[in-house]
Write a protein that holds these residues in place. Sequence first.
Motif, short mmCIF file in Angstrom:
data_model
loop_
_atom_site.label_atom_id
_atom_site.label_comp_id
_atom_site.label_asym_id
_atom_site.label_seq_id
_atom_site.Cartn_x
_atom_site.Cartn_y
_atom_site.Cartn_z
N ASN A 18 -0.65 1.34 5.46
CA ASN A 18 0.69 0.77 5.48
C ASN A 18 0.83 -0.41 4.53
O ASN A 18 1.90 -0.97 4.39
CB ASN A 18 1.06 0.32 6.90
N GLU A 19 -0.25 -0.81 3.90
CA GLU A 19 -0.20 -1.94 3.00
C GLU A 19 -0.37 -1.47 1.57
O GLU A 19 -1.12 -0.56 1.27
CB GLU A 19 -1.31 -2.94 3.34
N HIS A 69 3.50 3.58 1.87
CA HIS A 69 4.14 2.27 1.77
C HIS A 69 5.31 2.19 2.73
O HIS A 69 5.84 3.20 3.20
CB HIS A 69 4.59 1.98 0.33
N ASP A 70 5.71 0.99 3.04
CA ASP A 70 6.79 0.75 3.99
C ASP A 70 8.10 1.20 3.38
O ASP A 70 8.49 0.73 2.31
CB ASP A 70 6.84 -0.75 4.32
N GLY A 141 11.42 -0.30 12.12
CA GLY A 141 10.98 0.96 11.53
C GLY A 141 10.88 2.07 12.55
O GLY A 141 11.02 1.87 13.76
#
Length: 264
Positions: A18-19, A69-70, A141
């Motif tokens: 996720n980063e 990615h977000d 999210g």
Amino acid sequence: MLQGYPGGRYCEDVPSSNESPPDASPEPGDAADQPRTLRIAYVAGVTPGKWIRRWEERMPDIPLTAFLHDGAARVEVVRNGSADMAFVRLPIEREGLSVIPLYEEQPVVVAPKGHEISVFEEVALADLDQESFLDVAALGGPEAALQIVATGAGLAVLPMSVARHFNVKDTVARRLTDAPGTGIALVWPADATDEVLEEFIGIVRGRTAQSSRQPSAQPVKAKKEPKPDRRGGTPRKAAPKVAQRYAPNPDKGRGKGSRKKGKR
């Protein structure tokens, strides 16, 4: 139902995080020595594994790295240089970017397990006007929103691929028949187009390795010229063998029994 997708395994062969990768600045003089690497970012619900495998088959000399990615960050991963290209969910701010829309996503409504929508294969959004819907973005999210849906606090509308990806326990999803869908697009900086990016674009669009629009396509081999005649003249083309089949028949036109039997 979401229970049919255990573990949400839709990117098994793609590293997920996720980063975004750290923005390490190379020391002066090192950039030219470093081999080219293609960095691809993707939002939850996109499964780039098939494109990555094709890339590895066609471009083994250029490594490809992919990371989750977000989605809220939208196109920042390509604007700040963390990724060369990114799969994003539309709409986005397109200024300074090249954008190729790829496909539309099916929307679904997600409810707690045991909700009455579970007896239907699909539902209309108009039939759920008495329900309470959660603001997915405001809750941080889709993953956080689905955890709240599982408690019975409300329903959520998401792309089907996202609901399958997170696969939160004690929830059920059904297709929405009258809700607008969302789209997935491939984006990259407009001033950064080169042969490496064009190669990946062609793979995503389904072009074959032999397509003339692929930078890596091998040139067609030229036909060999016929060997010169040993006598020094211009080489003559051999008569096609099929012509012999239709050569004139010397006996054609003669009457029956016109040829004498016995010695000739």
